[in-house]
Design a protein around this motif. Sequence first.
Motif, PDB file in Angstrom:
ATOM      1  N   ASN A 315       0.781  -1.289  -0.093  1.00 39.27           N
ATOM      2  CA  ASN A 315      -0.137  -0.027   0.040  1.00 39.27           C
ATOM      3  C   ASN A 315       0.872   1.310  -0.119  1.00 39.27           C
ATOM      4  OD1 ASN A 315      -3.199  -0.160   0.240  1.00 39.27           O
ATOM      5  ND2 ASN A 315      -2.575  -1.755   1.489  1.00 39.27           N
ATOM      6  N   TRP A 316       1.922   1.088  -0.089  1.00 41.17           N
ATOM      7  CA  TRP A 316       3.137   2.508  -0.018  1.00 41.17           C
ATOM      8  C   TRP A 316       2.719   3.339  -1.099  1.00 41.17           C
ATOM      9  CZ3 TRP A 316       5.010   4.785   3.668  1.00 41.17           C
ATOM     10  CH2 TRP A 316       5.830   5.878   3.380  1.00 41.17           C
ATOM     11  N   SER A 317       2.422   2.799  -1.946  1.00 40.70           N
ATOM     12  CA  SER A 317       1.996   3.692  -3.458  1.00 40.70           C
ATOM     13  C   SER A 317       0.910   4.509  -3.206  1.00 40.70           C
ATOM     14  CB  SER A 317       1.876   3.037  -4.731  1.00 40.70           C
ATOM     15  OG  SER A 317       0.984   2.325  -4.689  1.00 40.70           O
ATOM     16  N   ARG A 318      -0.061   4.002  -2.337  1.00 48.66           N
ATOM     17  CA  ARG A 318      -1.255   4.979  -1.895  1.00 48.66           C
ATOM     18  C   ARG A 318      -0.745   5.886  -0.987  1.00 48.66           C
ATOM     19  NH1 ARG A 318      -5.176  -0.046  -1.784  1.00 48.66           N
ATOM     20  NH2 ARG A 318      -6.570   0.371  -3.576  1.00 48.66           N
ATOM     21  N   ILE A 319      -0.002   5.802   0.042  1.00 45.26           N
ATOM     22  CA  ILE A 319       0.336   6.707   1.111  1.00 45.26           C
ATOM     23  C   ILE A 319       1.185   7.843   0.061  1.00 45.26           C
ATOM     24  CG2 ILE A 319       1.886   7.276   2.800  1.00 45.26           C
ATOM     25  CD1 ILE A 319       0.984   4.587   3.990  1.00 45.26           C
ATOM     26  N   VAL A 320       2.211   7.504  -0.698  1.00 40.76           N
ATOM     27  CA  VAL A 320       2.962   8.496  -1.578  1.00 40.76           C
ATOM     28  C   VAL A 320       1.782   9.228  -2.302  1.00 40.76           C
ATOM     29  CG1 VAL A 320       4.583   8.584  -3.379  1.00 40.76           C
ATOM     30  CG2 VAL A 320       5.068   7.038  -1.873  1.00 40.76           C
ATOM     31  N   ALA A 321       0.776   8.714  -3.061  1.00 39.09           N
ATOM     32  CA  ALA A 321      -0.167   9.387  -3.805  1.00 39.09           C
ATOM     33  C   ALA A 321      -0.849  10.516  -2.859  1.00 39.09           C
ATOM     34  CB  ALA A 321      -1.094   8.470  -4.445  1.00 39.09           C
ATOM     35  N   LEU A 322      -1.165   9.907  -1.811  1.00 42.61           N
ATOM     36  CA  LEU A 322      -2.051  10.787  -0.778  1.00 42.61           C
ATOM     37  C   LEU A 322      -1.201  12.175  -0.659  1.00 42.61           C
ATOM     38  CD1 LEU A 322      -3.524   8.563   1.920  1.00 42.61           C
ATOM     39  CD2 LEU A 322      -4.909  10.044   0.504  1.00 42.61           C
ATOM     40  N   TYR A 323       0.107  11.965  -0.473  1.00 45.38           N
ATOM     41  CA  TYR A 323       0.911  13.282  -0.430  1.00 45.38           C
ATOM     42  C   TYR A 323       1.340  13.735  -1.606  1.00 45.38           C
ATOM     43  CZ  TYR A 323       1.506  12.012   4.642  1.00 45.38           C
ATOM     44  OH  TYR A 323       1.471  11.835   5.779  1.00 45.38           O
ATOM     45  N   ASP A 324       0.634  13.572  -2.902  1.00 51.59           N
ATOM     46  CA  ASP A 324       1.141  13.829  -4.175  1.00 51.59           C
ATOM     47  C   ASP A 324       2.347  13.621  -4.574  1.00 51.59           C
ATOM     48  OD1 ASP A 324      -1.518  14.815  -4.529  1.00 51.59           O
ATOM     49  OD2 ASP A 324      -1.200  16.518  -3.513  1.00 51.59           O
ATOM     50  N   GLY A 325       3.165  12.697  -3.852  1.00 50.58           N
ATOM     51  CA  GLY A 325       4.536  12.228  -4.421  1.00 50.58           C
ATOM     52  C   GLY A 325       5.587  13.062  -3.598  1.00 50.58           C
ATOM     53  N   ASP A 326       5.186  13.828  -2.563  1.00 44.82           N
ATOM     54  CA  ASP A 326       6.130  14.944  -1.981  1.00 44.82           C
ATOM     55  C   ASP A 326       6.917  14.017  -0.803  1.00 44.82           C
ATOM     56  OD1 ASP A 326       7.502  16.959  -0.520  1.00 44.82           O
ATOM     57  OD2 ASP A 326       5.416  18.203  -0.665  1.00 44.82           O
ATOM     58  N   GLU A 327       7.745  13.625  -1.340  1.00 45.32           N
ATOM     59  CA  GLU A 327       8.745  12.666  -0.278  1.00 45.32           C
ATOM     60  C   GLU A 327       9.154  13.702   1.023  1.00 45.32           C
ATOM     61  OE1 GLU A 327      11.883  10.473  -2.124  1.00 45.32           O
ATOM     62  OE2 GLU A 327      10.690   9.506  -3.361  1.00 45.32           O
ATOM     63  N   LYS A 328       9.525  14.724   0.900  1.00 48.87           N
ATOM     64  CA  LYS A 328       9.808  15.597   1.892  1.00 48.87           C
ATOM     65  C   LYS A 328       8.570  15.675   2.952  1.00 48.87           C
ATOM     66  CE  LYS A 328      11.940  19.829   2.752  1.00 48.87           C
ATOM     67  NZ  LYS A 328      11.936  21.418   1.938  1.00 48.87           N
ATOM     68  N   HIS A 329       7.487  15.931   2.215  1.00 49.82           N
ATOM     69  CA  HIS A 329       6.334  16.272   3.255  1.00 49.82           C
ATOM     70  C   HIS A 329       6.101  15.024   4.046  1.00 49.82           C
ATOM     71  CE1 HIS A 329       1.601  17.323   3.210  1.00 49.82           C
ATOM     72  NE2 HIS A 329       2.369  17.425   4.690  1.00 49.82           N
ATOM     73  N   ILE A 330       6.067  13.913   3.343  1.00 49.67           N
ATOM     74  CA  ILE A 330       6.023  12.473   4.054  1.00 49.67           C
ATOM     75  C   ILE A 330       7.047  12.207   4.914  1.00 49.67           C
ATOM     76  CG2 ILE A 330       5.938   9.901   3.891  1.00 49.67           C
ATOM     77  CD1 ILE A 330       5.360  10.046   0.758  1.00 49.67           C
ATOM     78  N   ARG A 331       8.280  12.745   4.826  1.00 54.71           N
ATOM     79  CA  ARG A 331       9.317  12.542   5.784  1.00 54.71           C
ATOM     80  C   ARG A 331       8.913  13.480   7.108  1.00 54.71           C
ATOM     81  NH1 ARG A 331      13.283  11.668   1.328  1.00 54.71           N
ATOM     82  NH2 ARG A 331      13.571   9.329   1.510  1.00 54.71           N
ATOM     83  N   GLY A 332       8.487  14.631   6.688  1.00 52.55           N
ATOM     84  CA  GLY A 332       8.215  15.541   7.868  1.00 52.55           C
ATOM     85  C   GLY A 332       7.189  15.374   8.572  1.00 52.55           C
ATOM     86  N   ASP A 333       6.232  14.331   7.952  1.00 53.92           N
ATOM     87  CA  ASP A 333       4.756  14.325   8.674  1.00 53.92           C
ATOM     88  C   ASP A 333       4.754  13.119   9.723  1.00 53.92           C
ATOM     89  OD1 ASP A 333       2.343  15.386   8.665  1.00 53.92           O
ATOM     90  OD2 ASP A 333       1.485  13.640   7.698  1.00 53.92           O
ATOM     91  N   LEU A 334       5.533  11.870   9.237  1.00 54.53           N
ATOM     92  CA  LEU A 334       5.445  10.720   9.953  1.00 54.53           C
ATOM     93  C   LEU A 334       6.498  10.670  10.803  1.00 54.53           C
ATOM     94  CD1 LEU A 334       4.228   8.386   6.870  1.00 54.53           C
ATOM     95  CD2 LEU A 334       2.737   9.576   8.652  1.00 54.53           C
ATOM     96  N   THR A 335       6.175  10.162  12.099  1.00 48.34           N
ATOM     97  CA  THR A 335       7.240   9.675  13.005  1.00 48.34           C
ATOM     98  C   THR A 335       7.350   8.350  12.977  1.00 48.34           C
ATOM     99  OG1 THR A 335       6.193  11.309  14.528  1.00 48.34           O
ATOM    100  CG2 THR A 335       7.818   9.860  15.329  1.00 48.34           C
ATOM    101  N   CYS A 336       8.633   7.603  13.033  1.00 48.56           N
ATOM    102  CA  CYS A 336       8.510   6.313  12.845  1.00 48.56           C
ATOM    103  C   CYS A 336       9.805   5.615  13.600  1.00 48.56           C
ATOM    104  CB  CYS A 336       8.959   6.065  11.380  1.00 48.56           C
ATOM    105  SG  CYS A 336      10.703   6.399  11.162  1.00 48.56           S
ATOM    106  N   GLY A 337       9.503   4.235  13.593  1.00 45.55           N
ATOM    107  CA  GLY A 337      10.571   3.519  14.405  1.00 45.55           C
ATOM    108  C   GLY A 337      10.602   1.990  14.120  1.00 45.55           C
TER     109      GLY A 337
END
Length: 436
Positions: A315-337
């Motif tokens: 489903n990763w491509s769906r998440i990328v699409a939700l952010y219009d492909g903006d990788e920087k925005h994804i990285r800034g928005d999601l906390t991970c571990g």
Amino acid sequence: MKLYNIANPSETATFREAVLRGSASGGGLYQPTQLAAIDDVEELLRMPFVERSARLISSIIGDEFASDDILTMVRKAFDFPVSVKAATNGTFSLELFHGPTLAFKDFGARFMAQILGHITGDRRPGEPKRITILTATSGDTGAAVAHAFLDVPGVEAIVLYPAGRISPLQEKLFCTLGRNIRTFRVDGDFDACQSLVKGSFKDEQLVKNLGLTSANSINISRLLAQICYYFEGVALIRALPGLRTAIPVISVPCGNFGNLTAGLMARRLGLPVKRFVVATNANDTIPRFLAGEPYQPRASMATLANAMDVGAPNNWSRIVALYDGDEKHIRGDLTCGSLDDDGIRQALRKLWKHGFMAEPHTAIAWSILKRSREPDEIGLFLATAHPAKFRETVEEILEVRIDLPPALSAAASRPLLSEDLPNSPEELRRRLLQIA
Ligand SMILES: *Cc1c(COP(=O)(O)O)cnc(C)c1O
């Protein structure tokens, strides 16, 4: 609802078409072209779970299904409770495992079965006469799908799973049903099962002869169902003393990232969430990406949280699409571990010291949440499976005995009905054509 194919955006479909096909041409995923924010979210949050869920789903697919029908389907699909339970300081679990197969996947699978049952009962010209659900599972999807579709008229379900990679009890839960449910034990890992399924969907003859559709989290109907319990989670938190206006941080244990996709869609619809925490096991393709590395899937490895043993999340491509492909925005928005097996053991023990019994997937969500939670934040972590579902693991780590819930103890005594399948697209094709 209008959807488009992420792999080929000019290809569009209705919800009905997207549910029937599962994945779009070229193996692409269907994505809603738009998710409009709901006007009065506060009012919505005050409604009871089933009514609110029907309202949410109607706001998305109300152009294709009557609201009364949606309410009936939701009532039948969501016929078990969701609850919130306090864990450690400032963290709460959202228990999603009170359905028939003791994992959150019951929500998506049962709603999808309702939708497909509705569609086959009202078949239109050009639609397949029969429907065959073909799905790969790392454990829990198979159980949820098999149970949800058992005896649904006009539907056959075929489930592929990796030999030796799921717990014996998990296997018993869905490989002993028979009737319209078939299970293939594949000589390979989950990614091999998934790629056999994906390959079959690219085979037009198979798709046509069998009316193939997928019940993996790539099927959009499952995501709609999952959006609903995020709203319930926030509503339940706000019903607790002193938390009437809380905006929680939500931690999601991720494998194929369907669950997180649904959460992000819920936020698009207006759900108040402070941020999402992405929690994985040692299969850390996404945490590595979020930390700044290029997106680089690896082969999946076996862990204690086996329903999340995914190297290339579908489903990763769906998440990328939700952010219009903006990788920087994804990285800034999601906390991970991510948490390896030792970390899982420690997290389970720590929770147990607080009197809270979890299973590996839930323990990961809690641990990564705890690591990233600010002192004033309310944290909600998704409890995706019942501890008894991973009984062998939990009993060994916590040195306790867990009684089996009735659903599991009944299954444990039934004989396995699975057929062995080599990791071979040709062999799968041959077997499927025999069924057709
Ligand atoms: C499937 C599953 C997950 C992962 O959900 P995705 O939607 O694949 O990310 C987490 N926990 C349990 C218990 C599961 O069965």
